[in-house]
Design a protein around this motif. Structure first.
Motif, PDB file in Angstrom:
ATOM      1  N   UNK A 182      38.039  32.073  43.079  1.00  0.00           N
ATOM      2  CA  UNK A 182      36.929  31.774  41.784  1.00  0.00           C
ATOM      3  C   UNK A 182      36.534  33.017  41.471  1.00  0.00           C
ATOM      4  N   UNK A 183      35.994  32.956  40.288  1.00  0.00           N
ATOM      5  CA  UNK A 183      35.198  33.989  39.733  1.00  0.00           C
ATOM      6  C   UNK A 183      33.720  33.454  39.629  1.00  0.00           C
ATOM      7  N   UNK A 184      32.755  34.354  39.971  1.00  0.00           N
ATOM      8  CA  UNK A 184      31.279  33.899  40.026  1.00  0.00           C
ATOM      9  C   UNK A 184      30.582  34.265  38.707  1.00  0.00           C
ATOM     10  N   UNK A 185      30.763  35.594  38.294  1.00  0.00           N
ATOM     11  CA  UNK A 185      30.033  36.031  37.149  1.00  0.00           C
ATOM     12  C   UNK A 185      30.559  37.638  36.612  1.00  0.00           C
ATOM     13  N   UNK A 186      30.125  37.937  35.588  1.00  0.00           N
ATOM     14  CA  UNK A 186      30.477  39.138  34.893  1.00  0.00           C
ATOM     15  C   UNK A 186      29.499  39.826  34.281  1.00  0.00           C
ATOM     16  N   UNK A 239      30.886  41.485  50.828  1.00  0.00           N
ATOM     17  CA  UNK A 239      29.842  40.951  51.851  1.00  0.00           C
ATOM     18  C   UNK A 239      30.574  39.779  52.606  1.00  0.00           C
ATOM     19  N   UNK A 240      29.884  39.054  53.254  1.00  0.00           N
ATOM     20  CA  UNK A 240      30.524  37.891  53.907  1.00  0.00           C
ATOM     21  C   UNK A 240      30.566  36.821  52.864  1.00  0.00           C
ATOM     22  N   UNK A 278      36.016  35.935  48.471  1.00  0.00           N
ATOM     23  CA  UNK A 278      36.513  36.927  49.062  1.00  0.00           C
ATOM     24  C   UNK A 278      38.002  36.995  49.058  1.00  0.00           C
ATOM     25  N   UNK A 279      38.618  35.810  48.415  1.00  0.00           N
ATOM     26  CA  UNK A 279      40.181  35.647  48.400  1.00  0.00           C
ATOM     27  C   UNK A 279      40.884  36.751  47.314  1.00  0.00           C
ATOM     28  N   UNK A 280      39.879  37.104  46.332  1.00  0.00           N
ATOM     29  CA  UNK A 280      40.402  37.971  45.334  1.00  0.00           C
ATOM     30  C   UNK A 280      40.414  39.356  45.908  1.00  0.00           C
ATOM     31  N   UNK A 281      41.522  40.066  46.261  1.00  0.00           N
ATOM     32  CA  UNK A 281      41.359  41.365  46.884  1.00  0.00           C
ATOM     33  C   UNK A 281      41.213  42.550  45.884  1.00  0.00           C
ATOM     34  N   UNK A 282      41.787  42.333  44.521  1.00  0.00           N
ATOM     35  CA  UNK A 282      41.822  43.348  43.526  1.00  0.00           C
ATOM     36  C   UNK A 282      41.738  42.860  42.163  1.00  0.00           C
TER      37      UNK A 282
END
Length: 145
Positions: free
Chosen positions: A2-6, A66-67, A88-92
């Motif tokens: 997921x995306x949290x914020x921008x 982070x964790x 964390x699953x979004x690497x780049x």
């Protein structure tokens, strides 16, 4: 995933735009204070990376994790800073941030005579297109933890 914020910051550290999608925990401080803390952290990390890197950092600081989340960073030649927090699953997410800048920000803010550069981004068209773009990303999930 997921995306949290921008966040979008100008070269002086002013937050021009902020949006949340799947942010579960709030910072417990005002948004203005959060923006100052985020920009200050970015400034410090960029400085640290440039001084400690054994190699010439052409790309500079790209992300850290982070964790619980990963922060992705993209800076334009004009000094705009795009910051996206994901799980964390979004690497780049560099290509995503570049796309937001070149295809959304430039098209709906820079080329819009009503929008004043350097001020808060109050374009409903930009916000709606950005929201649609984020929700269409392969790593966006509205139910993600």
């Amino acid at each position: 995933m997921t995306v949290h914020n921008l966040y979008i910051f100008d070269r002086n550290g002013n937050c021009l735009f902020y949006n949340e999608w799947n942010r579960k925990k709030q910072a417990g401080i005002s948004k203005e204070e959060e923006f100052k803390l985020m920009y200050g952290m970015l400034f410090s990390i960029r400085s640290f990376v440039s001084k400690m890197s054994p190699l010439d950092m052409k790309e500079g600081f790209l992300s850290f994790q982070t964790s619980k989340y990963r922060l992705h960073y993209y800076e334009t030649p004009s000094g705009l800073k795009f910051v996206m927090n994901t799980d964390l699953s979004v690497t780049n997410a560099r290509d995503t941030l570049q796309h937001i800048y070149s295809n959304l920000y430039v098209e709906y803010i820079v080329k819009n005579p009503v929008c004043v550069l350097g001020h808060s981004l109050d374009s409903e068209l930009f916000s709606s297109r950005l929201d649609a773009f984020i929700r269409a990303l392969p790593y966006y999930s509205p139910r993600a933890a």
